[in-house]
Enzyme design. Structure first.
Site, PDB file in Angstrom:
ATOM      1  N   SER A 150       0.866  -1.184   0.000  1.00 32.04           N
ATOM      2  CA  SER A 150       0.000   0.000   0.000  1.00 32.04           C
ATOM      3  C   SER A 150       0.899   1.230   0.000  1.00 32.04           C
ATOM      4  O   SER A 150       2.057   1.165   0.445  1.00 32.04           O
ATOM      5  CB  SER A 150      -0.858   0.007   1.264  1.00 32.04           C
ATOM      6  OG  SER A 150      -1.473   1.268   1.454  1.00 32.04           O
ATOM      7  N   TYR A 163      -1.563  -1.109  10.348  1.00 32.10           N
ATOM      8  CA  TYR A 163      -1.666  -1.368   8.898  1.00 32.10           C
ATOM      9  C   TYR A 163      -0.374  -0.967   8.201  1.00 32.10           C
ATOM     10  O   TYR A 163       0.187  -1.714   7.391  1.00 32.10           O
ATOM     11  CB  TYR A 163      -2.860  -0.572   8.358  1.00 32.10           C
ATOM     12  CG  TYR A 163      -3.202  -0.803   6.905  1.00 32.10           C
ATOM     13  CD1 TYR A 163      -4.009  -1.873   6.521  1.00 32.10           C
ATOM     14  CD2 TYR A 163      -2.751   0.064   5.914  1.00 32.10           C
ATOM     15  CE1 TYR A 163      -4.349  -2.078   5.179  1.00 32.10           C
ATOM     16  CE2 TYR A 163      -3.085  -0.130   4.579  1.00 32.10           C
ATOM     17  CZ  TYR A 163      -3.883  -1.194   4.211  1.00 32.10           C
ATOM     18  OH  TYR A 163      -4.220  -1.385   2.888  1.00 32.10           O
TER      19      TYR A 163
END
Ligand code: NAI
Length: 259
Positions: A150, A163
């Site tokens: 990401s 995350y």
């Protein structure tokens, strides 16, 4: 001068296993590989969702089978990877895509649990799927690993520390395994998607998405899952044989933009 070397730009006939393939980018990846003639193992913790995506693919006369697979379960990972290779007669490509949203403050209750789950699904699982797949990849004429991280691995958003750590870990795993497995001809690359319209971003309102994308990306919009899937496929082509250890943003220019 050597003769011009013809390199294939097709994954037809190769077998690909995609995790988290019931929705979003995983589903798009399964569809894009199948459309190019690959045998696709559609896997997801949501077994019925995986079945539905495999059915979409076979309805087009293309090749796919579904497996229920929780990537956080080491036993399931080993069993499914071996079954995929047995049913398709080998395994050439792994796309580690499954992911979950983890959003909480560092001092919130439940942080430890969220941290453990985020790392289990989005980092530990990647190495487990790769380790299970390795004996099969070593027999392949076109062995490829693509890890989905990401832009949160490259920059950061508040309340996403667990995350972000998982995704940054994926970039480290990618580079390290690219170096370790290079002598076996196995390429290992990583895609860092920016904001993409998928199940994960469903809860964000259209208005908020539009404002964010205009402010932050160069292209001024959210991406579609297919736009990431096509980069994944590109990294897996036989012609992509000299590309390894790369961490590639597919983010509409989010990381390039300052103002
Ligand atoms: P999505 O929510 O549409 O799809 C994720 C899939 O992963 C779902 O089908 C879900 O059932 C599956 N999954 C969740 N936990 C699992 C587990 N333990 N085992 C197996 N499957 C599991 O989300 P999206 O956006 O398509 O996410 C794909 C990847 O892209 C994820 O790794 C995510 O972190 C990453 N990503 C997403 C971005 C976005 O804007 N949507 C941006 C950057 C990265």
């Amino acid at each position: 001068m050597p003769d011009f070397k013809e390199l294939s730009r097709s994954v037809a006939g190769l077998t690909v296993l995609v995790t988290g393939a019931a929705s979003g980018m995983g589903r798009a990846t399964a569809r894009v590989f199948a459309a190019d003639g690959a045998n696709v193992a559609v896997t997801d913790v949501a077994g019925e969702g995986a079945q539905a995506v495999a059915a979409e693919i076979t309805a087009k006369g293309q090749i796919a089978k579904a497996w229920a697979l929780d990537v956080a379960s080491p036993d399931e990972v080993r069993a499914v990877v071996d079954d995929v290779a047995a049913q398709f007669g080998g395994l050439d490509i792994v796309v580690n895509n499954a992911g979950i949203s983890v959003r909480l403050a560092i001092d919130d209750d439940g942080y430890d649990e969220a941290w453990a789950k985020g790392l289990a699904v989005m980092l530990t699982a990647h190495q487990r799927v790769i380790r299970a797949a390795l004996p099969h990849l070593r027999k392949s004429k076109c062995p490829r690993i693509v890890n989905i991280a990401s832009t949160e691995a490259l920059g950061a958003t508040a309340l996403h520390s667990a995350y972000s750590v998982a995704k940054a870990g994926v970039t480290g795993l990618t580079r390290s395994l690219a170096v370790e497995l290079g002598r076996d001809g196995i390429t290992v690359n990583c895609i860092c998607p920016g904001p993409i319209t998928t199940g994960m971003t469903d809860r964000i309102s259209a208005e908020h998405k539009a404002v964010y994308a205009r402010r932050r990306t160069a292209l001024g919009r959210y991406g579609d899952p297919e736009e990431v899937a096509h980069m994944t496929l590109s990294l897996c082509l036989p012609a992509a044989s000299f590309l390894t250890g790369a961490v590639i943003p597919v983010d509409g220019g989010l990381m390039a933009r300052n103002a």
